[in-house]
Design an enzyme around this catalytic site. Structure first.
Site, PDB file in Angstrom:
ATOM      1  N   GLU A  17      -1.867  65.389 110.738  1.00 37.38           N
ATOM      2  CA  GLU A  17      -1.542  65.158 112.178  1.00 37.38           C
ATOM      3  C   GLU A  17      -0.237  65.201 112.382  1.00 37.38           C
ATOM      4  O   GLU A  17       0.037  64.702 113.615  1.00 37.38           O
ATOM      5  CB  GLU A  17      -2.501  63.827 112.866  1.00 37.38           C
ATOM      6  CG  GLU A  17      -3.805  63.683 112.543  1.00 37.38           C
ATOM      7  CD  GLU A  17      -4.404  62.208 112.708  1.00 37.38           C
ATOM      8  OE1 GLU A  17      -4.474  62.007 114.112  1.00 37.38           O
ATOM      9  OE2 GLU A  17      -4.826  61.547 111.974  1.00 37.38           O
ATOM     10  N   SER A 145      -8.183  62.447 114.625  1.00 33.27           N
ATOM     11  CA  SER A 145      -7.842  63.598 115.405  1.00 33.27           C
ATOM     12  C   SER A 145      -9.090  64.638 115.202  1.00 33.27           C
ATOM     13  O   SER A 145      -8.987  65.965 115.573  1.00 33.27           O
ATOM     14  CB  SER A 145      -6.595  64.390 115.141  1.00 33.27           C
ATOM     15  OG  SER A 145      -5.623  63.658 115.846  1.00 33.27           O
ATOM     16  N   TYR A 210      -6.587  68.601 121.987  1.00 34.04           N
ATOM     17  CA  TYR A 210      -5.208  68.860 122.138  1.00 34.04           C
ATOM     18  C   TYR A 210      -4.985  70.426 122.546  1.00 34.04           C
ATOM     19  O   TYR A 210      -3.539  70.598 122.679  1.00 34.04           O
ATOM     20  CB  TYR A 210      -4.740  68.615 120.505  1.00 34.04           C
ATOM     21  CG  TYR A 210      -4.557  67.374 119.898  1.00 34.04           C
ATOM     22  CD1 TYR A 210      -3.895  66.327 120.877  1.00 34.04           C
ATOM     23  CD2 TYR A 210      -5.216  67.097 118.968  1.00 34.04           C
ATOM     24  CE1 TYR A 210      -4.195  64.965 120.054  1.00 34.04           C
ATOM     25  CE2 TYR A 210      -5.600  65.648 118.389  1.00 34.04           C
ATOM     26  CZ  TYR A 210      -4.894  64.873 119.304  1.00 34.04           C
ATOM     27  OH  TYR A 210      -4.833  63.512 118.460  1.00 34.04           O
ATOM     28  N   ARG A 249      -7.121  52.007 120.238  1.00 28.35           N
ATOM     29  CA  ARG A 249      -8.072  52.764 121.324  1.00 28.35           C
ATOM     30  C   ARG A 249      -9.366  52.900 120.034  1.00 28.35           C
ATOM     31  O   ARG A 249      -9.497  53.505 119.076  1.00 28.35           O
ATOM     32  CB  ARG A 249      -7.720  54.234 121.487  1.00 28.35           C
ATOM     33  CG  ARG A 249      -8.559  54.741 122.583  1.00 28.35           C
ATOM     34  CD  ARG A 249      -8.313  56.214 122.850  1.00 28.35           C
ATOM     35  NE  ARG A 249      -8.954  57.209 121.806  1.00 28.35           N
ATOM     36  CZ  ARG A 249      -8.565  57.872 121.121  1.00 28.35           C
ATOM     37  NH1 ARG A 249      -7.074  58.331 120.998  1.00 28.35           N
ATOM     38  NH2 ARG A 249      -9.199  58.559 120.137  1.00 28.35           N
ATOM     39  N   ASP A 251     -13.268  54.233 120.035  1.00 27.06           N
ATOM     40  CA  ASP A 251     -14.142  55.624 120.745  1.00 27.06           C
ATOM     41  C   ASP A 251     -15.675  55.133 120.533  1.00 27.06           C
ATOM     42  O   ASP A 251     -16.070  54.609 119.555  1.00 27.06           O
ATOM     43  CB  ASP A 251     -13.955  56.603 119.833  1.00 27.06           C
ATOM     44  CG  ASP A 251     -12.393  57.080 120.022  1.00 27.06           C
ATOM     45  OD1 ASP A 251     -11.745  56.768 121.117  1.00 27.06           O
ATOM     46  OD2 ASP A 251     -11.859  57.933 119.101  1.00 27.06           O
ATOM     47  N   GLU A 264     -15.339  54.457 116.146  1.00 29.28           N
ATOM     48  CA  GLU A 264     -13.688  54.487 115.136  1.00 29.28           C
ATOM     49  C   GLU A 264     -12.828  53.714 116.125  1.00 29.28           C
ATOM     50  O   GLU A 264     -12.799  53.718 117.388  1.00 29.28           O
ATOM     51  CB  GLU A 264     -13.402  55.535 114.521  1.00 29.28           C
ATOM     52  CG  GLU A 264     -12.850  56.654 115.583  1.00 29.28           C
ATOM     53  CD  GLU A 264     -12.493  57.884 114.801  1.00 29.28           C
ATOM     54  OE1 GLU A 264     -11.255  57.805 114.614  1.00 29.28           O
ATOM     55  OE2 GLU A 264     -13.089  58.722 114.766  1.00 29.28           O
ATOM     56  N   ASN A 266      -8.665  53.792 116.511  1.00 26.66           N
ATOM     57  CA  ASN A 266      -7.387  54.356 116.254  1.00 26.66           C
ATOM     58  C   ASN A 266      -6.283  53.234 116.412  1.00 26.66           C
ATOM     59  O   ASN A 266      -6.204  52.829 117.475  1.00 26.66           O
ATOM     60  CB  ASN A 266      -7.154  55.530 117.061  1.00 26.66           C
ATOM     61  CG  ASN A 266      -8.317  56.616 117.036  1.00 26.66           C
ATOM     62  OD1 ASN A 266      -8.277  57.456 116.539  1.00 26.66           O
ATOM     63  ND2 ASN A 266      -9.196  56.489 118.226  1.00 26.66           N
ATOM     64  N   GLY A 270      -2.788  58.843 120.022  1.00 25.73           N
ATOM     65  CA  GLY A 270      -1.755  59.852 120.370  1.00 25.73           C
ATOM     66  C   GLY A 270      -0.988  59.443 121.825  1.00 25.73           C
ATOM     67  O   GLY A 270      -1.847  58.480 122.599  1.00 25.73           O
TER      68      GLY A 270
END
Length: 303
Positions: A17, A145, A210, A249, A251, A264, A266, A270
């Protein structure tokens, strides 16, 4: 203004990443400097230890994504150096990065997460698919990602999906929850507004995150006040169950019956122009600079 001392912003690094981290780091560094903070961006290379020791830094802003940055490795290294850093500590970072371990903790804590199976070899695929059913998700255990992830609809697709994931290490099969995708950012002990993600692709993969401009982000997410609160509370439960700190964060997927499942966590999400945490922060009335400074404020300094 609060005196933060000299801040090392660590970004880039050796993970898959890296490119996303370079973009995140550039945005965060610009925000720190705009607030008058003495910050220096450092693309993490093998000489990182000597650079940190020679730099006179008081604390570290971590915006490394993926392995080494989110798996507890850099966190342990910084603790050896005695440098306080943003985000979660060693254990929480390692747990969140390892999807099998984080899901095991969530199951034990009563946090709903899709059923799963570890795939140790190709021969395990048929049994896992028989138990989980189709469609299912094949993914690396320790990548972010959406790298190496495949949505599998039939037995014939399993081997290629496994091999794509196995390039990045251990492999996980996960029951595919068919429905809407959501995410909820955590900042300083508070759940930010929920975002619903909509993409014409199979799922919210690397391209959707992205590269493409076809992904739509809905904030407000279109949930009722009760549902919004339910997702925020669930995000905090998932965050706290792993012992995470500072920011992150979570998800989610929502099935046809309206039930939410945690996918998951994070721990260093990002911070690019496509990123979700800045979007949620704006919905909560925080500018990008406000968000960056709030993350930095959460660093626990030694007494």
């Amino acid at each position: 203004m609060k005196d933060y001392g000299r801040v090392a912003l660590l970004y880039g690094g050796p993970s898959s990443e890296r490119e996303v981290s370079l973009k995140s780091g550039a945005a965060v560094l610009k925000a720190l400097l705009a607030r008058g903070i003495d910050a220096q961006g450092i693309d993490v290379q093998p000489d990182i230890g000597s650079r940190l020791l020679a730099g006179g830094f008081s604390r570290v802003f971590l915006i490394l994504h993926g392995r080494f940055g989110e798996d507890g490795a850099i966190q342990g290294f910084l603790e050896v150096l005695g440098l306080p850093y943003t985000g979660s500590g060693i254990t929480a970072s390692a747990l969140a990065m390892d999807k099998a371990l984080s899901k095991a903790v969530w199951v034990a804590s009563g946090v709903p997460t899709p059923d799963y199976a570890l795939i140790h070899k190709e021969e395990d695929l048929a049994a896992a698919a028989g138990r989980l059913g189709f469609p299912l998700i094949i993914k690396p255990v320790a990548e972010g990602s959406s790298i190496g992830i495949t949505k599998v609809r039939a037995q014939a697709e399993l081997r290629d999906a496994y091999r794509a994931a196995a390039r990045y290490g251990r492999v996980l099969a996960e029951r595919c929850v068919v429905g809407a995708e959501y995410t909820c950012a955590i900042l300083a002990g508070r759940a930010l507004p929920v975002i619903r993600l909509e993409t014409p692709r199979d799922f919210y993969d690397y391209e959707a995150k992205y590269v493409l401009d076809t992904t739509q982000y809905h904030c407000p997410a279109g949930l009722s006040p009760r549902e919004e609160q339910q997702v925020q509370e669930l995000a905090l439960r998932a965050f706290e169950a792993l012992g995470a700190q500072g920011w992150g964060r979570v998800d989610f997927m929502r099935d046809a019956d309206g039930r939410f499942y945690v996918l998951e966590l994070n721990t260093a999400p990002g911070m690019t122009d496509h990123s979700l945490v800045p979007m949620a922060a704006r919905a909560a009335g925080l500018s990008f600079e406000d968000l960056v400074v709030t993350i930095l404020d959460q660093v626990e300094m030694p007494r």
